[in-house]
Design a protein around this motif. Structure first.
Motif, PDB file in Angstrom:
ATOM      1  N   GLU A  90       1.040   5.154   4.737  1.00  9.46           N
ATOM      2  CA  GLU A  90       2.107   6.070   4.360  1.00  9.46           C
ATOM      3  C   GLU A  90       2.114   6.324   2.852  1.00  9.46           C
ATOM      4  O   GLU A  90       2.454   7.425   2.404  1.00  9.46           O
ATOM      5  N   ALA A  91       1.741   5.316   2.065  1.00  4.95           N
ATOM      6  CA  ALA A  91       1.761   5.451   0.609  1.00  4.95           C
ATOM      7  C   ALA A  91       0.839   6.555   0.111  1.00  4.95           C
ATOM      8  O   ALA A  91       1.024   7.046  -1.009  1.00  4.95           O
ATOM      9  N   ASN A  92      -0.117   6.968   0.937  1.00  2.00           N
ATOM     10  CA  ASN A  92      -1.030   8.034   0.521  1.00  2.00           C
ATOM     11  C   ASN A  92      -0.325   9.377   0.380  1.00  2.00           C
ATOM     12  O   ASN A  92      -0.819  10.256  -0.335  1.00  2.00           O
ATOM     13  N   TYR A  93       0.812   9.551   1.057  1.00  2.00           N
ATOM     14  CA  TYR A  93       1.515  10.836   0.976  1.00  2.00           C
ATOM     15  C   TYR A  93       3.000  10.711   0.654  1.00  2.00           C
ATOM     16  O   TYR A  93       3.665  11.701   0.332  1.00  2.00           O
ATOM     17  N   LEU A  94       3.549   9.504   0.729  1.00  3.32           N
ATOM     18  CA  LEU A  94       4.996   9.311   0.632  1.00  3.32           C
ATOM     19  C   LEU A  94       5.575   9.855  -0.669  1.00  3.32           C
ATOM     20  O   LEU A  94       6.564  10.601  -0.668  1.00  3.32           O
ATOM     21  N   TYR A  95       4.986   9.501  -1.795  1.00  2.92           N
ATOM     22  CA  TYR A  95       5.565   9.872  -3.088  1.00  2.92           C
ATOM     23  C   TYR A  95       5.332  11.342  -3.410  1.00  2.92           C
ATOM     24  O   TYR A  95       6.140  11.966  -4.097  1.00  2.92           O
ATOM     25  N   ALA A  96       4.245  11.908  -2.885  1.00  2.00           N
ATOM     26  CA  ALA A  96       4.022  13.341  -3.048  1.00  2.00           C
ATOM     27  C   ALA A  96       5.030  14.147  -2.240  1.00  2.00           C
ATOM     28  O   ALA A  96       5.423  15.253  -2.631  1.00  2.00           O
ATOM     29  N   ASN A 133      -7.791  13.071   3.615  1.00  6.13           N
ATOM     30  CA  ASN A 133      -7.420  11.839   4.327  1.00  6.13           C
ATOM     31  C   ASN A 133      -5.980  11.844   4.805  1.00  6.13           C
ATOM     32  O   ASN A 133      -5.569  10.925   5.515  1.00  6.13           O
ATOM     33  N   ILE A 134      -5.186  12.842   4.440  1.00  6.19           N
ATOM     34  CA  ILE A 134      -3.755  12.807   4.735  1.00  6.19           C
ATOM     35  C   ILE A 134      -3.456  12.928   6.234  1.00  6.19           C
ATOM     36  O   ILE A 134      -2.638  12.160   6.756  1.00  6.19           O
ATOM     37  N   PRO A 135      -4.058  13.851   6.991  1.00  5.53           N
ATOM     38  CA  PRO A 135      -3.784  13.880   8.441  1.00  5.53           C
ATOM     39  C   PRO A 135      -4.112  12.555   9.114  1.00  5.53           C
ATOM     40  O   PRO A 135      -3.367  12.092   9.986  1.00  5.53           O
ATOM     41  N   GLY A 136      -5.209  11.932   8.712  1.00  5.38           N
ATOM     42  CA  GLY A 136      -5.554  10.635   9.286  1.00  5.38           C
ATOM     43  C   GLY A 136      -4.556   9.559   8.928  1.00  5.38           C
ATOM     44  O   GLY A 136      -4.242   8.681   9.752  1.00  5.38           O
TER      45      GLY A 136
END
Length: 259
Positions: A90-96, A133-136
Motif C-alpha cells: 500500500e505504501a507504494n501509492y498511499l502517500y501519493a 507497479n501500482i495496479p499490482g
C-alpha cells in the motif's frame, strides 16, 4: 530472538527462486541448532512448501491468490506464525493518493527532509500513481487483506510487522499505526489489533518481560489522549512515550489532526 531468515521469492521472475531442497536443509539445520526460521515470501506456493518443511514464521502476507483451506489448516496445526505486513504494498501509492497527509505533524515529523521535499513536489504524486507497479500493488493489498481475514478467523497465530525503513515510502513510526488500521479492515477489533502488536508480538519473539502492562514487566508505554478501543486511529493521539520506565518523548505537536 534467535532465528534465521530465508528469502524465498523471485521478485516476479527477476531472480532465481530458492529451491525446496535448499530451504528444507536450512530449516532442518537451524532447528538442530535450536534456532527458529522465518521466511520472506510473496506467493502461496512457496508459503505452502515452507510450512510443510517446518518453517516457524511466514514473513509478509500471501499476495498472489486466496489462501487454500489446506494451508490454513496446516499453519494452525503446526503453530506457524504469519506476519502480513499489508502496508508494504500500500505504501507504494498511499502517500501519493493522500498528499494532504504530508502537511499533518504526525506524518511530517516522521519523514526525513529530503523525502518530504520530494513528496511535496507537485509532479511526484501523479508520476508515482502512473507507475507500472501500482495496479499490482493494489491487487496485492486486496489479496493480503482477504488472506489475513481468513487466517485470523481460523485461529492462525498472527504477528505484527511493517518492513518500515526498508524503502523511503515505508515510513518508520507511521507505518506501524497504518498497519493497525489495515488490520481492522481485515476484521480485527481494535483490541485484537493492539494485542497482536504488543502481547502477541512479544510472544512471537519469546520476550517474556514485555508486551503487556503488568507488575514486573518492562514499562514500555505509549500514553494516548483518546481511547484506541473506540477508534484505532486514536493510537495516533500520542501524549507521551515511555521506554523501560522512563519518558523518552512527547507526542507530535498537533496529533489531533493526524491522518
Amino acid at each position: 530472538m534467535d532465528l534465521i531468515k530465508l528469502w524465498v521469492d523471485d521478485l516476479g521472475g527477476r531472480f532465481p527462486m530458492m529451491t525446496p531442497d535448499i530451504y528444507r536443509a536450512a530449516i532442518d539445520e537451524a532447528h538442530r541448532n535450536g534456532l527458529r526460521v522465518a521466511a520472506h515470501i510473496h506467493d502461496q506456493a512457496q508459503a505452502g512448501g515452507l510450512v510443510d518443511a517446518g518453517v516457524d514464521i511466514i514473513a509478509h502476507g500471501i499476495r498472489d491468490e486466496t489462501v487454500a483451506p489446506g494451508l490454513v489448516q496446516a499453519m494452525k496445526a503446526r503453530g506457524t506464525w504469519y506476519i502480513p505486513t499489508v502496508n508494504i504494498d500500500e505504501a507504494n501509492y498511499l502517500y501519493a493518493e493522500h498528499p494532504a497527509w504530508l502537511q499533518t505533524p504526525f506524518l511530517r515529523n516522521a519523514l526525513p527532509d529530503q523525502v518530504a521535499a520530494r513528496w511535496l513536489d507537485p509532479q511526484w504524486a501523479p508520476q508515482q500513481l502512473a507507475g507500472a507497479n501500482i495496479p499490482g500493488a493494489r491487487k496485492a493489498v486486496e489479496t493480503n487483506l482477504r488472506n489475513l481475514r481468513i487466517l485470523h478467523e481460523a485461529g492462525v497465530a498472527i504477528g505484527f510487522g511493517t518492513d518500515s525503513g526498508a524503502m523511503p515510502q515505508r515510513v518508520i513510526g507511521f507505518a506501524e499505526h497504518r498497519e493497525l488500521e489495515l488490520m481492522t479492515q481485515a476484521g480485527f477489533t481494535p483490541a485484537q489489533a493492539l494485542t497482536t502488536a504488543t502481547a502477541e508480538a512479544a510472544r512471537l519473539q519469546r520476550l517474556e518481560d514485555r508486551g503487556r502492562v503488568a507488575d514486573g514487566l518492562r514499562a514500555d508505554l505509549v500514553v494516548l489522549d483518546a481511547d484506541p478501543l473506540q477508534d484505532i486511529l486514536n493510537t495516533r493521539r500520542i501524549h507521551a512515550v515511555w521506554q523501560a520506565g522512563r519518558q523518552v518523548s512527547d507526542g507530535p505537536s498537533d496529533a489531533t489532526h493526524a491522518p
